[in-house]
Design a protein around this motif. Structure first.
Motif, PDB file in Angstrom:
ATOM      1  N   UNK A  47       0.855  -1.179   0.000  1.00  0.00           N
ATOM      2  CA  UNK A  47       0.000   0.000   0.000  1.00  0.00           C
ATOM      3  C   UNK A  47       0.895   1.234   0.000  1.00  0.00           C
ATOM      4  N   UNK A  48       0.399   2.347  -0.525  1.00  0.00           N
ATOM      5  CA  UNK A  48       1.262   3.515  -0.700  1.00  0.00           C
ATOM      6  C   UNK A  48       1.645   4.150   0.640  1.00  0.00           C
ATOM      7  N   UNK A  49       1.016   3.680   1.753  1.00  0.00           N
ATOM      8  CA  UNK A  49       1.470   4.122   3.072  1.00  0.00           C
ATOM      9  C   UNK A  49       2.392   3.075   3.703  1.00  0.00           C
ATOM     10  N   UNK A  50       2.680   2.012   2.980  1.00  0.00           N
ATOM     11  CA  UNK A  50       3.610   0.992   3.449  1.00  0.00           C
ATOM     12  C   UNK A  50       3.042   0.030   4.482  1.00  0.00           C
ATOM     13  N   UNK A  51       1.769   0.163   4.832  1.00  0.00           N
ATOM     14  CA  UNK A  51       1.235  -0.633   5.940  1.00  0.00           C
ATOM     15  C   UNK A  51       0.892  -2.075   5.563  1.00  0.00           C
ATOM     16  N   UNK A  52       0.416  -2.279   4.350  1.00  0.00           N
ATOM     17  CA  UNK A  52      -0.028  -3.616   3.954  1.00  0.00           C
ATOM     18  C   UNK A  52       0.803  -4.106   2.786  1.00  0.00           C
ATOM     19  N   UNK A  53       1.277  -5.336   2.910  1.00  0.00           N
ATOM     20  CA  UNK A  53       2.011  -5.912   1.790  1.00  0.00           C
ATOM     21  C   UNK A  53       1.399  -7.250   1.411  1.00  0.00           C
ATOM     22  N   UNK A  54       1.492  -7.570   0.130  1.00  0.00           N
ATOM     23  CA  UNK A  54       1.006  -8.859  -0.349  1.00  0.00           C
ATOM     24  C   UNK A  54       2.056  -9.471  -1.234  1.00  0.00           C
ATOM     25  N   UNK A  55       2.087 -10.790  -1.228  1.00  0.00           N
ATOM     26  CA  UNK A  55       2.946 -11.484  -2.183  1.00  0.00           C
ATOM     27  C   UNK A  55       2.077 -12.340  -3.074  1.00  0.00           C
ATOM     28  N   UNK A  56       2.335 -12.283  -4.349  1.00  0.00           N
ATOM     29  CA  UNK A  56       1.574 -13.069  -5.314  1.00  0.00           C
ATOM     30  C   UNK A  56       2.550 -14.000  -6.009  1.00  0.00           C
ATOM     31  N   UNK A  57       2.402 -15.294  -5.807  1.00  0.00           N
ATOM     32  CA  UNK A  57       3.382 -16.192  -6.399  1.00  0.00           C
ATOM     33  C   UNK A  57       2.716 -17.198  -7.308  1.00  0.00           C
TER      34      UNK A  57
END
Lengths: 435, 167
Positions: free
Chosen positions: A404-414
């Motif tokens: 997210x552009x605030x750095x709070x949420x990240x996801x990995x798509x593999x």
């Protein structure tokens, strides 16, 4: 100055998604890390008769909203309402639910499916959205994405991007495939496949074409491919190398990098390959152009100051060496892309031996590092500017990730197989571009 | 006899023209190299200097230090030999292909590889080779010869290769 948000990683919550649909279409598995502090508690109740459908609608809505990091799912315990009159509001209020999605599906005699749904405000006991669509079974995921967009917009006031598409390159052995998939990784289709590398994908602003660089003629050449027909044409095949395509916001021009005059310099060409004009005129490397949302300037990577940094210059006027330097932290800042607000941009920043996604304000020059992995590249904004898709590496294998552009949420798509890289997030679908 | 030989060359040439469609003939193809030896004025007509391991013209790779693009002295005589060979054989064309290691942005690496290729080309044109005989292009980090993620592989991949047309 550096404002990394990952000190809180001790409390990071890991959610592993079970995607409910047929694994045949599940090109990407998605893992989510973190989440915003102020998530909206929402209950998404399975729709009436939904279990009879080949594709669950609510599962897709749920997964879309969850991926945004802005929602917390509250499960139904006893009652399963499908109509507003069936909702026992005090029960849900006690469980802290703010919003609820209810609905019903009906299989029509002609094989179509009627989907009715409502978004309810649990505190005010009001209907926020009431809508109905009749579609084929094949379009159920698309309906669910549109539903998630409406719910997201109603509850956050922001543009939903669940109905958008992403493009990326999948490398398997010696084969390189340009893939286009739904934003959640489903329905991945191969647009073109080569036995030579493909890099630098760029969506036309109307979402109908993708420009890319391929090496099929033993050198980099820029192609534009129309997605609906598969038709492609080389728009830049000049002597030397041709690379780094970037569309102007009106879709009429493409900024490209050519070595025909020596070095790597930025030129402008019409999207049909006519009307070449030089933009930069330096003795250094000028590459990775990206247009401002108003189309009046480009930001790009140049090593004219001794190390690769991000610069900005006007598009109008004659070819020039004059440009304004934008990045000053560190000795390696590359791959810039504008936020659609025109006030911020993202890029890859090298921190010692790590390459990470950074976001910077054009006005205050404030920089924030958004990722802390080892090797991130090719960052690309979602059309609402809230999520950044990028390529990263896990155990030597390329995967896609989003932050997210605030750095709070990240996801990995593999993916199950192969190596994926060079992601590019497509524009909003035509019917939603009023925003 | 001379005539027969040149007809044979034309046949060989057209045979290779077809072969060049294959993506990147790293191994080269012998038919093509045979034709080049025939045009060579210096040696025996049966040995192609471009593939003769005792001939400096068989050496094709120029290596670079990290973030460097200047052709170091130890490759100068090899690069100049190719420059002379091209000057003496104005019908020959080459591509100089720049490569980089995998670290950093793909597009920036493409530009770095281009700079290395341009640098090799400049050494040759300064030595009198026609600009039109040399096309400098870049593969960036896209076609690594060594696929490891370590210094040994990176060293191998910071490289410019000289390829004669048809190879």
């Amino acid at each position: 100055m550096w404002n990394s948000l990952h000190q809180s990683s001790g409390s990071i919550l890991v959610l592993i998604f079970c995607l409910f649909s047929s694994p045949l279409h599940a090109a990407l598995d998605i893992e989510i890390f973190g989440g915003g502090a102020s998530q909206i508690p929402i209950a998404i109740i399975p729709f009436a008769a939904e279990e009879r459908l080949a594709q669950s609608v609510t599962a897709v809505v749920r997964s879309d909203l969850q991926r945004s990091g802005l929602f917390r799912m509250v499960d139904s315990v006893s009652s399963i309402p499908h109509e507003p009159s069936e909702i026992i509001y005090p029960d849900w209020q006690m469980r802290g639910v703010n919003a609820m999605v209810i609905g019903a599906t009906r299989l029509l005699p002609n094989g179509q499916v009627e989907v009715r749904y409502r978004l309810m405000d649990i505190a005010k006991q009001q209907i926020l959205i009431s809508d109905m669509e009749t579609v084929s079974v094949k379009q159920l995921r698309a309906v669910a994405h549109r539903m998630a967009d409406s719910i997201y917009e109603k509850l956050t006031g922001d543009i939903g991007v669940f109905s958008t598409r992403i493009a990326y390159v999948a490398k398997q052995g010696e084969r390189y495939a340009l893939k286009v998939a739904d934003a959640d990784g489903f329905n991945a289709r191969t647009a073109i496949e080569y036995t030579e590398p493909i890099i630098s994908l760029a969506w036309s602003p109307d979402g109908t074409k993708i420009a890319y660089v391929s090496f099929e003629n033993k050198k980099p050449v820029i192609h534009v491919q129309t997605l609906s027909t598969g038709e492609r044409r080389a728009i830049a095949r000049f002597r030397g190398s041709n690379s780094a395509p970037a569309w102007s916001p009106d879709g009429k021009k493409i900024a490209i990098v050519l070595s025909k005059k020596g070095g790597s310099q930025i030129f402008l060409i019409n999207s049909d390959g006519s009307g070449l004009r030089r933009l930069t005129k330096s003795s250094s490397i000028d590459t990775e152009p990206n247009f401002s949302p108003d189309g009046k300037s480009i930001i790009f990577t140049s090593d004219r100051g001794g190390s690769p940094q991000i610069y900005r210059m006007a598009v109008a006027g004659s070819a020039s060496r004059v440009a304004e330097r934008l990045t000053f932290e560190g000795s390696y800042n590359v791959s810039p892309q504008y936020h659609h607000d025109g006030k911020n941009f993202i890029y890859i920043h090298r921190n010692d031996s790590q390459f990470n996604v950074a976001i910077q304000s054009l006005e205050t020059r404030q920089v924030q590092l958004l990722t802390d992995s080892a090797f991130d590249e090719s960052p690309s904004f979602a059309p609402n500017g809230k999520i950044i898709l990028y390529a990263t590496e896990i155990k030597g294998r390329g995967i896609l990730a989003a932050v997210s552009s605030d750095g709070r949420t990240r996801q990995e798509l593999s993916t199950q197989e192969g190596d994926i890289r060079e992601p590019a997030w497509g524009p909003l679908p035509k019917w939603r571009r009023k925003f | 006899m001379r005539k027969i030989l040149s007809i044979a060359l034309v046949v060989l040439l057209s045979a290779c023209a077809n072969k060049t469609i294959n993506p990147d003939g790293e191994e080269g193809n012998q038919a093509n190299k045979g034709n080049m030896s025939g045009e060579n004025t210096s040696g025996s007509p049966t040995v192609n200097p471009l593939v003769d391991p005792t001939n400096i013209l068989s050496k094709r790779s120029i290596y670079f230090e990290f973030d460097e693009y200047v052709v170091s002295d130890k490759y100068k005589s090899m690069v100049l030999s190719h420059a002379r060979h091209l000057r003496d054989n104005s019908n020959l064309n080459i591509r100089v292909q720049g490569n980089t290691d995998e670290r950093g942005s793909r597009e920036y690496n493409l530009a770095l590889g281009q700079r290395r290729a341009d640098s090799v080309k400049r050494v040759m044109t300064l030595a009198g080779t026609q600009d039109s005989q040399i096309e400098s292009v870049s593969y960036g980090e896209e076609k690594p010869r060594a696929v490891g993620h370590n210094e040994a592989s990176w060293t191998e991949n910071r490289r410019v290769d000289i390829r004669y047309q048809g190879e």
